[in-house]
Design an enzyme around this catalytic site. Structure first.
Site, mmCIF file in Angstrom:
data_model
loop_
_atom_site.group_PDB
_atom_site.id
_atom_site.type_symbol
_atom_site.label_atom_id
_atom_site.label_comp_id
_atom_site.label_asym_id
_atom_site.label_seq_id
_atom_site.Cartn_x
_atom_site.Cartn_y
_atom_site.Cartn_z
ATOM 1 C CB SER A 50 -0.961 -0.039 1.200
ATOM 2 O OG SER A 50 -2.028 0.855 1.040
ATOM 3 C CG ASP A 206 -4.485 -1.775 0.655
ATOM 4 O OD1 ASP A 206 -3.663 -2.382 1.372
ATOM 5 O OD2 ASP A 206 -4.481 -0.542 0.523
#
Length: 342
Positions: A50, A206
């Protein structure tokens, strides 16, 4: 990339956690400390999730450049991509919010570069989550660590298999890694990009859903034999509340936070147990909420309150995050790995 400890060559790795631009700035502080210790350009392995992928991919693409940390800081201080990506994705019928996110990364950070552009740098993993299998999905590039291992650029995971990724845009790999739900939809990989026998297509979200620390590649001892690993955790540790919720709706959010904290704790324990069993690298980890090692009183508390989104940082926020990341790195090296000091 050679580090000599007591006359023996050692390999270094680092995991860069998720946590939006807050984590990316915290990682700049970690990079700053490693640079001062003459260790940054000695890294053999970088594993990112991320916001950590924003920092790690930019570092790898600009490997060896003197102004790389300044360039990353300038970006974090001037860009607010989440809002523009959301609005653009809603208004544009031809591109999703996730594609808009990737386009913004490409414009401001990666300039059209493909994963093959990372070939001469350290081994790097840009980690996402495969929603079809529930596994960590990686985009990997850079020099192989183990003799005989393939140094080519690949994407995939252990269950659904791997595919060549030499021509895949860095920006989209980073976008997949930082596509935190529900703000961004998952990235879809059709069979012409990622052929696999388990599904007609793959969707990636993610990487923090699976492992917000990004430590999994550090545990692949045969493929990635590193001796020492840093874990720079700029994510969101669970905060004790003096006024716990009584709302049924908010309980779901808190339940997710509790589960994430459990995974975080288990990953730290896994690292230590692997090292104790002589099956993994020596771990050196530090989390953003740690007051042990902070340079100025209050840095940990202030840094932990900065939002974990993709909005530009205020100058004071950036200053404290970088200072705190640098200070914690220095403190942990001095306490737990003094052999790395010159």
């Amino acid at each position: 990339m050679v580090v000599l400890i007591n006359g023996e060559t050692k390999k270094l790795g680092i995991a860069l956690s998720g946590g939006g631009f807050r984590a990316a700035a915290f990682h700049v502080g970690t990079f700053t400390a490693l640079q001062e210790l003459d260790l940054l350009d000695k890294l053999d392995l970088i594993s990112c999730v991320s916001g950590g992928s924003v920092a790690g991919a930019y570092l790898a693409l600009n490997w060896g450049k003197q102004d790389v940390l300044k360039g990353l800081s300038d970006y974090l201080l001037t860009k607010s991509i989440a809002v523009s990506s959301i609005i653009g994705g809603i208004l544009d019928p031809f591109e999703t919010r996730l594609e808009k996110l990737g386009a913004s990364y490409d414009r401001d950070l990666f300039a059209g570069a493909r994963l093959s552009a990372l070939r001469d740098g350290p081994r790097i993993y840009l980690n996402a989550t495969n929603l079809a299998t529930g596994n960590m999905f990686f985009f990997v590039a850079g020099k192989a660590l183990a003799p005989g291992e393939d140094a080519g650029e690949t994407m995939g995971e252990h269950e659904s298999g791997t595919a060549n990724a030499s021509n895949y845009p860095i920006s989209l790999a980073v976008a997949a890694s930082s596509a935190f739900p529900p703000v961004f939809p998952p990235l879809r990989l059709n069979a012409d990009i990622y052929p696999n026998s388990l599904s007609e297509y793959a969707t990636l979200s993610d990487g923090g859903i699976y492992d917000n620390l990004g430590v999994n590649p550090l545990m692949r001892a045969r493929r990635n034999p590193v001796d020492v690993c840093f874990v720079s955790d700029g994510g969101k540790p669970f905060a004790v509340s003096p006024h716990p919720t009584e709302s049924g709706t908010i309980v779901l959010k808190e339940a997710i936070n509790i589960m994430m904290e459990q995974v975080r704790g288990l990953q730290f324990a896994r690292l230590q147990l692997s090292y104790d069993a002589k099956k993994g690298p020596k771990p050196i980890w530090f989390s953003i909420d740690s007051r042990v090692g902070e340079e100025r009183p209050g840095d940990a508390a202030f840094a932990s309150l900065v939002a974990t989104d993709l909005k530009r940082l205020e100058a004071e926020e950036h200053e404290v995050l970088v200072r705190h990341g640098r200070a914690l790195t220095m403190a942990r090296v001095k306490s737990y790995a003094p052999e790395l000091l010159k």
